[in-house]
Structure formats: C-alpha cells, structure tokens
Design an enzyme around this catalytic site. Sequence first.
Site, PDB file in Angstrom:
ATOM      1  CG  ASP A   1      -1.802   1.162   1.328  1.00 56.35           C
ATOM      2  OD1 ASP A   1      -1.334   2.249   1.733  1.00 56.35           O
ATOM      3  OD2 ASP A   1      -2.989   1.013   0.990  1.00 56.35           O
ATOM      4  N   GLY A   2       0.685   2.111  -0.982  1.00 55.52           N
ATOM      5  CA  GLY A   2       1.544   3.284  -1.131  1.00 55.52           C
ATOM      6  C   GLY A   2       1.483   4.225   0.047  1.00 55.52           C
TER       7      GLY A   2
ATOM      8  CG  ASP B   1      -0.518   7.598 -12.339  1.00 56.88           C
ATOM      9  OD1 ASP B   1      -1.735   7.854 -12.261  1.00 56.88           O
ATOM     10  OD2 ASP B   1       0.015   7.126 -13.365  1.00 56.88           O
TER      11      ASP B   1
END
Length: 251
Positions: A114-115, A132
């Site tokens: 998970d970013g 993005d």
Amino acid sequence: MSLSIDIREEFGVRTLHFGSEWIQGAMRIARPWNLELDYTKEMMTSLLFREETRFPRKVLLIGLGAASLTKFLYRNQPLAKLTVVEIEPAVVAAARQFFKLPEDPKRLKIVIGDGAEFVANSDQTYDLILVDGFDANARAGALDTLPFYQVVRAHLSEEGIMAVNLLGHSRGYKSSVERIHSAFDGRVLAFPSCDSGNAIAFAVAGEPVCISIDDLKEQAVILKKETGLNLLATLTRLEQAQTCKGGMLEI
C-alpha cells in the site's frame, strides 16, 4: 476479489485496463521507453522546475500501471535510484510481461504494498515523489487524503517535488487540490486538465519555485534534446490558461 487485468493493442499502442474501458497505462510498441499518455508527460514537467532536481537521485513512484514513468526515468536518469510501490502483484507481473519493465535491483526496487502505508512507515526522503495510483473504478482512496499529502511532504528532500495525477471526470479535482494546498501550506500548482480529464498538481518543499515560462521553455528544449520528450506544448497550454501570472511559475 482479484484484479482483472486486460491487455489490448490498437494502432501500435498496447494498453493496460483493470477490467474496464478506463486506460491505466499505455506503451507505443515501437517506442517502449517513451511516454505515450499526455498526463505522464506533464508529470515530468517537475524536472524543469529546479536546477537541484533536474537530476533527482532518489525517486518514489506510487502506482506502477504500465511502468511508463518508471521506464522513462530509468532510461533518462541513470544516476537515480527508483522505488516503485504497487499494491497489486498482478500489475507488476503485467508490466514485466507486456510493458518491458526492467529488472535491475540495484537501481529499481519494486515493492508490493500500500503506497500510503509505505510512505508513512518510510525513513527515507525523496527528491521526487510521483503519485499515480487508482483502482478499477478510478478511485485513489487513501492516496488522495490530507494525511497522505502531509506524510508525503514530510518525506520530500529539502528541494523535493511531488507530482500527483488527479482525475476530474466526475467530481472534479478542486477538492484534491485543496487538500494538497492544506498539506503544503499553499505551495501547490495545478495544471489545466488534459483532454483525458487528468490534471497534474505539483507541490514543493523547501525554497519556493520561481521560474519564468521563457526559462521553462529553454529547459524544455534541453530536455527534448536529451530524452525526446517535448513539453513545449504543455508549457504553451499553461501560458494560455493564465495559470502563471506575469509569465512566472511560482510554487
């Protein structure tokens, strides 16, 4: 529920889809290292803003897609170390199989995760952070929240820049820009949206960015010679939209 990956080809362009018509990434097969989609090109305008980050050494990319931005930076920024965080293993597999994602552990680190959580738990700072990341329904989730943008700011180097892809198809992107505005104390500039509905917002830490459109164009000419990426049309569109008062870009 597993992600549905769909690869299509038309007119020499290969595209990535998550089980819908929405394009998650694209590559012109004859020019796999080039940026195909307009919004990815616009995200690279961040390379023009500061002399210190013309050649970023540490770059974090959140969301892999068809690996367009990753490949462009890998090819054209040989001194940069890239970290890519992608939540879906299937996207990484597709990027390797269909979009020529390079394997080079020394310069390119791929993290499945998970970013938002990755940034929050990181002890690194980055010269450039590119955001993005969207799901199959074009939702950014935690990647478009005030806490996330605050954490990103804390992980930018002194002259660091964040570029984020925002979507304006449904609700518009004004609320997203307001969240970035809050996190960065007003140090944000949103470019006019592309025909695709994507709008790129840039936010900075450290010293203010203050550069004339004419100087940006000079830098863009150099970048085009070095990489083949032509950002002059983007800068002209920015100028025509009167986003930069007095011909100056300030963030």
